[in-house]
Design a protein around this motif. Sequence first.
Motif, PDB file in Angstrom:
ATOM      1  N   TYR A  31      50.296  17.193  53.039  1.00 43.91           N
ATOM      2  CA  TYR A  31      50.602  18.554  53.662  1.00 43.91           C
ATOM      3  C   TYR A  31      51.655  18.433  54.584  1.00 43.91           C
ATOM      4  O   TYR A  31      52.051  19.496  55.515  1.00 43.91           O
ATOM      5  CB  TYR A  31      49.341  18.808  54.638  1.00 43.91           C
ATOM      6  CG  TYR A  31      48.178  19.677  53.821  1.00 43.91           C
ATOM      7  CD1 TYR A  31      47.782  19.255  52.486  1.00 43.91           C
ATOM      8  CD2 TYR A  31      47.427  20.631  54.307  1.00 43.91           C
ATOM      9  CE1 TYR A  31      46.853  19.819  51.951  1.00 43.91           C
ATOM     10  CE2 TYR A  31      46.349  21.474  53.815  1.00 43.91           C
ATOM     11  CZ  TYR A  31      46.103  20.955  52.360  1.00 43.91           C
ATOM     12  OH  TYR A  31      45.044  21.534  51.703  1.00 43.91           O
ATOM     13  N   VAL A  88      43.220  19.543  49.791  1.00 47.18           N
ATOM     14  CA  VAL A  88      43.268  19.178  48.469  1.00 47.18           C
ATOM     15  C   VAL A  88      45.021  18.844  48.374  1.00 47.18           C
ATOM     16  O   VAL A  88      45.818  19.596  48.739  1.00 47.18           O
ATOM     17  CB  VAL A  88      43.320  20.329  47.434  1.00 47.18           C
ATOM     18  CG1 VAL A  88      43.640  19.838  45.951  1.00 47.18           C
ATOM     19  CG2 VAL A  88      41.712  20.821  47.602  1.00 47.18           C
ATOM     20  N   SER A  89      45.109  17.365  48.191  1.00 51.38           N
ATOM     21  CA  SER A  89      46.329  16.980  47.975  1.00 51.38           C
ATOM     22  C   SER A  89      46.441  15.907  46.863  1.00 51.38           C
ATOM     23  O   SER A  89      45.550  15.180  46.720  1.00 51.38           O
ATOM     24  CB  SER A  89      47.134  16.668  49.319  1.00 51.38           C
ATOM     25  OG  SER A  89      46.592  15.458  49.625  1.00 51.38           O
ATOM     26  N   LEU A  99      44.846  13.994  38.389  1.00 52.57           N
ATOM     27  CA  LEU A  99      43.862  13.503  39.676  1.00 52.57           C
ATOM     28  C   LEU A  99      43.365  14.681  40.331  1.00 52.57           C
ATOM     29  O   LEU A  99      41.940  14.764  40.632  1.00 52.57           O
ATOM     30  CB  LEU A  99      44.732  12.753  40.660  1.00 52.57           C
ATOM     31  CG  LEU A  99      45.459  11.377  40.317  1.00 52.57           C
ATOM     32  CD1 LEU A  99      46.071  10.546  41.305  1.00 52.57           C
ATOM     33  CD2 LEU A  99      44.267  10.549  39.778  1.00 52.57           C
ATOM     34  N   GLN A 125      48.540  27.564  46.625  1.00 47.69           N
ATOM     35  CA  GLN A 125      49.375  28.176  45.465  1.00 47.69           C
ATOM     36  C   GLN A 125      48.671  29.112  44.241  1.00 47.69           C
ATOM     37  O   GLN A 125      47.652  28.240  43.958  1.00 47.69           O
ATOM     38  CB  GLN A 125      50.007  26.600  44.636  1.00 47.69           C
ATOM     39  CG  GLN A 125      51.066  25.923  45.775  1.00 47.69           C
ATOM     40  CD  GLN A 125      51.481  24.757  45.044  1.00 47.69           C
ATOM     41  OE1 GLN A 125      52.257  24.868  44.200  1.00 47.69           O
ATOM     42  NE2 GLN A 125      51.115  23.529  45.385  1.00 47.69           N
TER      43      GLN A 125
HETATM   44  C1  LIG Z   1      48.310  21.116  43.801  1.00 49.12           C
HETATM   45  C2  LIG Z   1      48.406  19.581  43.493  1.00 49.12           C
HETATM   46  C3  LIG Z   1      47.005  18.932  44.309  1.00 49.12           C
HETATM   47  C4  LIG Z   1      47.881  19.153  42.142  1.00 49.12           C
HETATM   48  O1  LIG Z   1      47.641  17.955  41.873  1.00 49.12           O
HETATM   49  P1  LIG Z   1      47.720  17.084  40.448  1.00 49.12           P
HETATM   50  O2  LIG Z   1      47.033  15.604  40.608  1.00 49.12           O
HETATM   51  O3  LIG Z   1      49.211  16.780  40.432  1.00 49.12           O
HETATM   52  O4  LIG Z   1      47.242  17.857  39.413  1.00 49.12           O
HETATM   53  P2  LIG Z   1      46.662  17.767  37.926  1.00 49.12           P
HETATM   54  O5  LIG Z   1      47.500  16.636  37.359  1.00 49.12           O
HETATM   55  O6  LIG Z   1      45.189  17.161  38.073  1.00 49.12           O
HETATM   56  O7  LIG Z   1      46.978  18.904  37.280  1.00 49.12           O
HETATM   57  C5  LIG Z   1      45.926  19.905  36.726  1.00 49.12           C
HETATM   58  C6  LIG Z   1      46.417  20.734  36.119  1.00 49.12           C
HETATM   59  O8  LIG Z   1      47.073  21.706  37.136  1.00 49.12           O
HETATM   60  C7  LIG Z   1      48.531  22.051  36.656  1.00 49.12           C
HETATM   61  N1  LIG Z   1      48.957  22.036  38.099  1.00 49.12           N
HETATM   62  C8  LIG Z   1      48.989  21.363  39.150  1.00 49.12           C
HETATM   63  N2  LIG Z   1      49.449  21.757  40.048  1.00 49.12           N
HETATM   64  C9  LIG Z   1      50.342  22.904  39.804  1.00 49.12           C
HETATM   65  C10 LIG Z   1      51.050  23.667  40.573  1.00 49.12           C
HETATM   66  N3  LIG Z   1      51.558  23.408  41.600  1.00 49.12           N
HETATM   67  N4  LIG Z   1      51.418  24.947  39.825  1.00 49.12           N
HETATM   68  C11 LIG Z   1      50.923  24.966  38.437  1.00 49.12           C
HETATM   69  N5  LIG Z   1      50.162  24.232  37.852  1.00 49.12           N
HETATM   70  C12 LIG Z   1      50.065  23.195  38.437  1.00 49.12           C
HETATM   71  C13 LIG Z   1      48.707  20.940  35.780  1.00 49.12           C
HETATM   72  O9  LIG Z   1      49.694  21.269  35.034  1.00 49.12           O
HETATM   73  C14 LIG Z   1      47.387  20.710  35.121  1.00 49.12           C
HETATM   74  O10 LIG Z   1      47.246  21.435  34.203  1.00 49.12           O
HETATM   75  P3  LIG Z   1      46.642  21.245  32.837  1.00 49.12           P
HETATM   76  O11 LIG Z   1      45.460  20.614  33.118  1.00 49.12           O
HETATM   77  O12 LIG Z   1      46.495  22.311  32.100  1.00 49.12           O
HETATM   78  O13 LIG Z   1      47.528  20.114  32.096  1.00 49.12           O
HETATM   79  C15 LIG Z   1      49.468  18.748  44.097  1.00 49.12           C
HETATM   80  O14 LIG Z   1      50.399  19.152  43.233  1.00 49.12           O
HETATM   81  C16 LIG Z   1      49.484  18.722  45.719  1.00 49.12           C
HETATM   82  O15 LIG Z   1      49.039  17.992  46.323  1.00 49.12           O
HETATM   83  N6  LIG Z   1      50.438  19.678  46.124  1.00 49.12           N
HETATM   84  C17 LIG Z   1      50.768  20.014  47.390  1.00 49.12           C
HETATM   85  C18 LIG Z   1      49.615  20.286  48.260  1.00 49.12           C
HETATM   86  C19 LIG Z   1      48.780  21.506  47.916  1.00 49.12           C
HETATM   87  O16 LIG Z   1      49.523  22.583  47.393  1.00 49.12           O
HETATM   88  N7  LIG Z   1      47.522  21.510  47.734  1.00 49.12           N
HETATM   89  C20 LIG Z   1      46.692  22.620  47.445  1.00 49.12           C
HETATM   90  C21 LIG Z   1      46.080  23.080  48.647  1.00 49.12           C
HETATM   91  S1  LIG Z   1      45.019  24.292  48.204  1.00 49.12           S
END
Ligand SMILES: CC(C)(COP(=O)(O)OP(=O)(O)OC[C@H]1O[C@@H](n2cnc3c(N)ncnc32)[C@H](O)[C@@H]1OP(=O)(O)O)[C@@H](O)C(=O)NCCC(=O)NCCS
Length: 428
Positions: A31, A88-89, A99, A125
């Motif tokens: 975050y 969630v991160s 993950l 997002q």
């Molecule tokens: C958002 C976040 C948690 C995703 O985690 P991740 O482990 O990379 O996600 P995954 O690899 O499990 O992806 C799951 C799916 O979501 C999609 N996805 C993940 N993040 C995405 C994003 N920011 N925008 C669009 N699609 C996304 C992936 O392409 C994947 O799609 P698929 O299953 O169809 O291939 C991570 O990017 C993050 O920590 N972001 C910053 C903090 C944040 O925004 N947290 C959410 C708070 S509500």
Amino acid sequence: MSRSPQTPAIDVRYVRDEDVPEWTRAFSTGYLRPSVEGAADYMRVALADDRAIGAFDKGRCVGTYRSSVQELTVPGGARLPVSAVSKVSVAGTHRRRGLLNRMLDLDLRDAQQRGEPAVVLDAAQYAIYGRYGFGPATQMAWFEIDVHRAGLHRQQSGDRSDICLVGADEYFKLAPEAYERFRVAQHGALRRDTLWWQEATGQRIGPGSTWTEPFYAVHVDEASGDVDGLMCFSAQERWGAMLPQSPLQVRDLVALGPSAERALLRYAVSMDWVSTVHLPFRAPDTLAPHWLGDPRAARITALSDFMWLRILDLPRALSARTYSTEGAVVLEVDDPVGFAHGRWLLEGGASGATVSSTSRSADIALGVQHLSSLYLGDEAATRLAELGHVEELHPGALRRADALFRTGRRPWSPRAVSSEHYGQAGLG
Ligand SMILES: CC(C)(COP(=O)(O)OP(=O)(O)OC[C@H]1O[C@@H](n2cnc3c(N)ncnc32)[C@H](O)[C@@H]1OP(=O)(O)O)[C@@H](O)C(=O)NCCC(=O)NCCS
């Protein structure tokens, strides 16, 4: 549910007490917050009744996920037990490896096992959660009020015997009970527990926090003597060439009726030296602009989807709410994970609904994420059909679905601003 390639070497599991420091560090990094001394102990208290999930790569935490016990008020006033997801991160070094898929999969399956009919979250997002069956269920609007254009007459905004400024201790005593009465009448609202109020009144301040003491006002209903409105706000004294230009930020404002809302808003807008009032986290159909002499003095500075919802137990969720007309609709619901999948007959009305699996032909077909968007009444089946998300299978079915699901006032998920997050959505 897992569509991305998985990394089996990474362990996704519930967090144990000894994991909390590492989990807290990972969450702070995700975050974009610095890790500070004492954060883990502070987090340990917050997580006491929650489920925390972590992804661990050779002992190092690279993913965080929290699911809390919550209650959601649904149309008609019932309180639905739900999980509220937050924190969630996934570490920048470990993204797009599935993950989040694995953490959400674990939590949704366990939530279903526990019998929770739905899950809610505030999405940072837009693009993330639709694939998991979540749909935007409430919206929020932020307003900026130009005090000089508000057109309030002195007599509308002068001395107010119905508003008291109180200290933090008194607010802590009065506010929770008033909020409890408020939330049963507000669909979309969530519970606020003791810890929430301790943090809102500075009794519990996180390490590294930039907490500044706000002002607290309560509105008292003259007839009953009950507190029926709460407002927490801060302000900064600012001057320009002998003219006061002070902004006032409303951190939290909830009212049990229009007259309390009107009084508190007018109080904020008529304070000497204040030139701008910032009013965040309102439902888009808030009455707030109409309590001003000129509603155009309240400009919307942000309008966004806000709380997302995912139905897990469809019969239980849909039968918990009331409906705007007496009527029936057969829903063909697609849920790739299976939780809400099937063809369902909903027979609803002003006093509730019965929902059963049916072999009757369907009226409308839609994905679970779109049904979840309809659930609190903020979205229309007709609109979703125009976007290609709902299919009308019998003429007139969309109109019938709209008449059932829509609510007179839009749902609202009030949130409060903590000082360090002013100007942001403040996801926690
Ligand atoms: C958002 C976040 C948690 C995703 O985690 P991740 O482990 O990379 O996600 P995954 O690899 O499990 O992806 C799951 C799916 O979501 C999609 N996805 C993940 N993040 C995405 C994003 N920011 N925008 C669009 N699609 C996304 C992936 O392409 C994947 O799609 P698929 O299953 O169809 O291939 C991570 O990017 C993050 O920590 N972001 C910053 C903090 C944040 O925004 N947290 C959410 C708070 S509500």
